[in-house]
Design an enzyme around this catalytic site. Structure first.
Site, PDB file in Angstrom:
ATOM      1  N   ASN A 101       0.867  -1.192   0.000  1.00 25.27           N
ATOM      2  CA  ASN A 101       0.000   0.000   0.000  1.00 25.27           C
ATOM      3  C   ASN A 101       0.904   1.243   0.000  1.00 25.27           C
ATOM      4  O   ASN A 101       2.118   1.127   0.192  1.00 25.27           O
ATOM      5  CB  ASN A 101      -0.937  -0.022   1.217  1.00 25.27           C
ATOM      6  CG  ASN A 101      -0.147  -0.033   2.505  1.00 25.27           C
ATOM      7  OD1 ASN A 101       0.512   0.951   2.851  1.00 25.27           O
ATOM      8  ND2 ASN A 101      -0.155  -1.154   3.212  1.00 25.27           N
ATOM      9  N   ASP A 133      -3.809  -7.017   5.459  1.00 22.51           N
ATOM     10  CA  ASP A 133      -4.778  -7.928   6.068  1.00 22.51           C
ATOM     11  C   ASP A 133      -4.723  -9.299   5.408  1.00 22.51           C
ATOM     12  O   ASP A 133      -5.182 -10.281   5.976  1.00 22.51           O
ATOM     13  CB  ASP A 133      -6.197  -7.354   5.920  1.00 22.51           C
ATOM     14  CG  ASP A 133      -6.385  -6.121   6.798  1.00 22.51           C
ATOM     15  OD1 ASP A 133      -5.871  -6.129   7.934  1.00 22.51           O
ATOM     16  OD2 ASP A 133      -7.010  -5.136   6.346  1.00 22.51           O
ATOM     17  N   LYS A 191      10.123 -16.318 -10.152  1.00 26.37           N
ATOM     18  CA  LYS A 191       9.278 -15.315 -10.806  1.00 26.37           C
ATOM     19  C   LYS A 191       8.157 -16.000 -11.607  1.00 26.37           C
ATOM     20  O   LYS A 191       8.443 -16.917 -12.402  1.00 26.37           O
ATOM     21  CB  LYS A 191      10.162 -14.477 -11.733  1.00 26.37           C
ATOM     22  CG  LYS A 191       9.436 -13.327 -12.374  1.00 26.37           C
ATOM     23  CD  LYS A 191      10.365 -12.539 -13.275  1.00 26.37           C
ATOM     24  CE  LYS A 191       9.557 -11.519 -14.047  1.00 26.37           C
ATOM     25  NZ  LYS A 191      10.347 -10.893 -15.100  1.00 26.37           N
ATOM     26  N   PHE A 235      -4.621   3.106  14.581  1.00 22.77           N
ATOM     27  CA  PHE A 235      -5.077   4.038  13.549  1.00 22.77           C
ATOM     28  C   PHE A 235      -6.121   3.296  12.720  1.00 22.77           C
ATOM     29  O   PHE A 235      -6.083   2.070  12.635  1.00 22.77           O
ATOM     30  CB  PHE A 235      -3.913   4.447  12.624  1.00 22.77           C
ATOM     31  CG  PHE A 235      -3.122   5.621  13.129  1.00 22.77           C
ATOM     32  CD1 PHE A 235      -2.339   5.509  14.259  1.00 22.77           C
ATOM     33  CD2 PHE A 235      -3.149   6.836  12.453  1.00 22.77           C
ATOM     34  CE1 PHE A 235      -1.593   6.585  14.719  1.00 22.77           C
ATOM     35  CE2 PHE A 235      -2.416   7.925  12.891  1.00 22.77           C
ATOM     36  CZ  PHE A 235      -1.631   7.796  14.035  1.00 22.77           C
ATOM     37  N   LYS A 293     -13.399  -0.893  15.242  1.00 20.02           N
ATOM     38  CA  LYS A 293     -12.021  -1.385  15.446  1.00 20.02           C
ATOM     39  C   LYS A 293     -11.548  -1.106  16.869  1.00 20.02           C
ATOM     40  O   LYS A 293     -10.881  -1.937  17.486  1.00 20.02           O
ATOM     41  CB  LYS A 293     -11.057  -0.736  14.433  1.00 20.02           C
ATOM     42  CG  LYS A 293     -11.247  -1.285  13.021  1.00 20.02           C
ATOM     43  CD  LYS A 293     -10.415  -0.535  11.991  1.00 20.02           C
ATOM     44  CE  LYS A 293     -10.752  -1.063  10.592  1.00 20.02           C
ATOM     45  NZ  LYS A 293     -10.176  -0.272   9.510  1.00 20.02           N
ATOM     46  N   LYS A 339     -10.573  -4.358  19.006  1.00 16.61           N
ATOM     47  CA  LYS A 339      -9.145  -4.514  19.339  1.00 16.61           C
ATOM     48  C   LYS A 339      -8.849  -4.033  20.766  1.00 16.61           C
ATOM     49  O   LYS A 339      -7.699  -3.957  21.170  1.00 16.61           O
ATOM     50  CB  LYS A 339      -8.291  -3.771  18.305  1.00 16.61           C
ATOM     51  CG  LYS A 339      -8.566  -4.238  16.860  1.00 16.61           C
ATOM     52  CD  LYS A 339      -7.603  -3.666  15.839  1.00 16.61           C
ATOM     53  CE  LYS A 339      -8.071  -4.000  14.427  1.00 16.61           C
ATOM     54  NZ  LYS A 339      -7.009  -4.080  13.436  1.00 16.61           N
TER      55      LYS A 339
HETATM   56  O1  PMT Z   1       2.706   6.406   6.360  1.00 18.77           O
HETATM   57  P1  PMT Z   1       1.994   7.639   5.857  1.00 18.77           P
HETATM   58  O2  PMT Z   1       2.166   7.848   4.371  1.00 18.77           O
HETATM   59  O3  PMT Z   1       2.348   8.855   6.664  1.00 18.77           O
HETATM   60  O4  PMT Z   1       0.414   7.388   6.048  1.00 18.77           O
HETATM   61  C1  PMT Z   1      -0.124   7.310   7.328  1.00 18.77           C
HETATM   62  C2  PMT Z   1      -1.238   6.248   7.399  1.00 18.77           C
HETATM   63  C3  PMT Z   1      -2.379   6.621   6.481  1.00 18.77           C
HETATM   64  C4  PMT Z   1      -0.694   4.865   7.012  1.00 18.77           C
HETATM   65  C5  PMT Z   1      -1.708   6.214   8.913  1.00 18.77           C
HETATM   66  O5  PMT Z   1      -2.160   7.480   9.285  1.00 18.77           O
HETATM   67  C6  PMT Z   1      -2.818   5.196   9.130  1.00 18.77           C
HETATM   68  O6  PMT Z   1      -3.988   5.461   8.973  1.00 18.77           O
HETATM   69  N1  PMT Z   1      -2.437   3.947   9.542  1.00 18.77           N
HETATM   70  C7  PMT Z   1      -3.319   2.817   9.728  1.00 18.77           C
HETATM   71  C8  PMT Z   1      -3.439   2.082   8.427  1.00 18.77           C
HETATM   72  C9  PMT Z   1      -4.241   0.797   8.574  1.00 18.77           C
HETATM   73  O7  PMT Z   1      -3.735  -0.262   8.291  1.00 18.77           O
HETATM   74  O8  PMT Z   1      -5.443   0.918   9.078  1.00 18.77           O
HETATM   75  P2  PMT Z   1      -6.464  -0.350   9.301  1.00 18.77           P
HETATM   76  O9  PMT Z   1      -7.759   0.294   9.519  1.00 18.77           O
HETATM   77  O10 PMT Z   1      -6.341  -1.329   8.203  1.00 18.77           O
HETATM   78  O11 PMT Z   1      -5.944  -1.039  10.622  1.00 18.77           O
HETATM   79  C10 PMT Z   1      -6.439  -0.672  11.924  1.00 18.77           C
HETATM   80  C11 PMT Z   1      -5.326  -0.805  12.954  1.00 18.77           C
HETATM   81  O12 PMT Z   1      -4.957  -2.188  13.097  1.00 18.77           O
HETATM   82  C12 PMT Z   1      -4.053  -0.064  12.591  1.00 18.77           C
HETATM   83  O13 PMT Z   1      -3.529   0.502  13.773  1.00 18.77           O
HETATM   84  C13 PMT Z   1      -3.152  -1.162  12.045  1.00 18.77           C
HETATM   85  O14 PMT Z   1      -1.776  -0.862  12.295  1.00 18.77           O
HETATM   86  C14 PMT Z   1      -3.585  -2.365  12.863  1.00 18.77           C
HETATM   87  N2  PMT Z   1      -3.445  -3.661  12.155  1.00 18.77           N
HETATM   88  C15 PMT Z   1      -3.977  -3.838  10.907  1.00 18.77           C
HETATM   89  C16 PMT Z   1      -3.837  -5.063  10.282  1.00 18.77           C
HETATM   90  C17 PMT Z   1      -3.138  -6.098  10.943  1.00 18.77           C
HETATM   91  N3  PMT Z   1      -2.955  -7.288  10.367  1.00 18.77           N
HETATM   92  N4  PMT Z   1      -2.631  -5.892  12.162  1.00 18.77           N
HETATM   93  C18 PMT Z   1      -2.796  -4.709  12.796  1.00 18.77           C
HETATM   94  O15 PMT Z   1      -2.340  -4.517  13.932  1.00 18.77           O
END
Ligand code: PMT
Length: 400
Positions: free
Chosen positions: A210, A279, A289, A323, A337, A341
């Site tokens: 991403n 995810d 490849k 986040f 979330k 979580k």
């Molecule tokens: O890096 P930049 O370019 O500055 O951009 C910042 C950002 C947009 C990446 C940041 O501000 C942000 O929003 N980060 C969270 C991105 C994300 O994966 O969100 P999510 O809604 O998919 O996940 C929710 C939370 O679970 C997040 O804290 C994530 O780190 C966590 N997670 C997600 C998937 C996973 N397998 N394990 C996790 O712990």
């Protein structure tokens, strides 16, 4: 608001080719809302004109020790008393030696001697001079008296040799200034910050990822470090320079990120997950490849483990901050979330906006707390947002 906002900073500039780099330092300090008063040695004026600094700082530049006009308007004692911090960048071996031996024979060395504000030296010089035991002794003696130093970087030097002696990068000098002036409200707290994207390999040359640049997570790590925390920054691949004085763990995949977080979790008091973790990953990564064929390619994906969700089971009295990157129904998804979580706080990030989310220098978010309270924040730089977020986390930990 920046830690530097409203602060009075005296910037001493000594005679060195790196003096041109102080132009950017002044620009950045002013951008952060500081009042900058530049004091130059006569030698510094051989490299760059006072007018440049006067124009950028908006304040008169001081050079002469006995200038009647300057003494009336500013006065070296007033300048010394007014400073919240005194920064000498670049600092030559000569200027360090003078202060170490109590010599005050020009405006700059006199003001340094008269100040009770913290003093930060950012040395820049030839590598042999830097390694000279006399210079090193002077530095040790000044450190012993509470003076601060940021070591020069290694690289190509203006004198044609390679080695240690380049003025530290502006961003690093700013970091140290902020650290010295910070409220220190995260003093010695152990914090994990995750940043950047993860990469899930399809084959040795292709991956699922991403656009996360790591800017948000790096800004949080820097802000924590400035406020006294011991930070472990676990980051997926980014183009950003590794921050100084922060334990840095580079990872590639969601699995590697989970392993790194788990390795450091026991001794950690706060976790801030700003990384954009995949995810899903390909069920099987091809060993070689994947060759193109005429037929369409179908890949099967499996879930990665949710790092934050798995931490919540062992949370105890730790603070967990997540986040939520959303493109629709932001608050509802972020709230779901937060509860699933078991987080203390989630930062809801509308990543469909031009001024927020992936890759931008600014962000605009809504904070959602475990008790249901929300706080919508206006667009601000990621560095400012990092500090705002830490203000709220400090309230949760009771350290504010
Ligand atoms: O890096 P930049 O370019 O500055 O951009 C910042 C950002 C947009 C990446 C940041 O501000 C942000 O929003 N980060 C969270 C991105 C994300 O994966 O969100 P999510 O809604 O998919 O996940 C929710 C939370 O679970 C997040 O804290 C994530 O780190 C966590 N997670 C997600 C998937 C996973 N397998 N394990 C996790 O712990």
């Amino acid at each position: 608001m920046s830690i530097l906002s409203g602060k009075e900073i005296v910037l001493g500039i000594t005679g060195c080719i790196a003096a041109y780099k102080s132009v950017e330092l002044v620009r950045q300090l002013v951008k952060h809302g500081a009042q900058v008063h530049v004091v130059m040695t006569k030698n510094a004026c051989e490299f760059i004109t006072p007018l440049t600094f006067q124009t950028l700082s908006g304040n008169p530049v001081t050079i002469e020790l006995f200038n009647l006009y300057e003494e009336k308007e500013i006065g070296h004692i007033a300048l010394a008393q007014r400073a919240d911090i005194f920064v000498i960048a670049p600092a030559t071996a000569n200027s360090i030696g003078k202060v170490a031996h109590g010599i005050a024979d020009d405006m700059l060395s006199t003001v340094v001697m008269a100040t009770r504000a913290p003093v930060l030296f950012a040395p820049a010089m030839n590598a042999n001079m830097w390694e000279n035991p006399i210079v090193q002794n002077n530095i040790e003696s000044l450190k012993g008296r509470g003076y601060h130093f940021i070591e020069p970087d290694r690289g190509d030097l203006a004198c044609g040799v390679q080695g240690q002696g380049r003025l530290a990068e502006t961003e690093d000098v700013l970091d140290v200034i902020m650290t010295i002036l910070s409220p220190n409200d995260f003093n010695q707290k152990k914090v994990i910050v995750t940043a950047g994207p993860t990469r899930e390999l399809l084959d040795p040359v292709r991956f699922l990822s991403n656009p996360s640049s790591g800017k948000m997570g790096f800004a949080i790590a820097r802000a924590l470090q400035q406020r006294g925390a011991y930070v472990t920054l676990i980051s997926g691949p980014t183009a950003l320079a590794q921050p100084r004085n922060i334990a840095y763990v580079p990872v590639q995949s969601a699995r590697e990120m989970a392993e790194a977080v788990n390795r450091h979790f026991d001794e950690t008091e706060i976790v801030v997950m700003s990384a954009a973790v995949a995810d899903y990953r390909p069920k099987e990564a091809a060993a070689h490849k994947i060759k193109k064929a005429d037929a369409a390619l179908t890949l099967e994906f499996e879930r990665t483990s949710d790092i934050l969700e798995s931490l919540s089971a062992q949370k105890a009295n730790r603070i967990l901050v997540g986040f939520a990157a959303e493109t629709q129904d932001m608050l509802a998804h972020a709230q779901e979330k937060l509860h699933r979580k078991k987080l203390d706080l989630i930062v809801a990030n509308d990543v469909s906006r031009d001024d927020a989310g992936f890759g931008t220098d600014t962000n605009a978010v809504t904070l959602i707390f475990a008790d249901g309270a929300t706080e919508e924040l206006p667009t601000m730089s990621k560095a400012e947002l990092a500090h705002k977020l830490l203000d709220r986390i400090a309230t949760l930990t009771g350290s504010s």
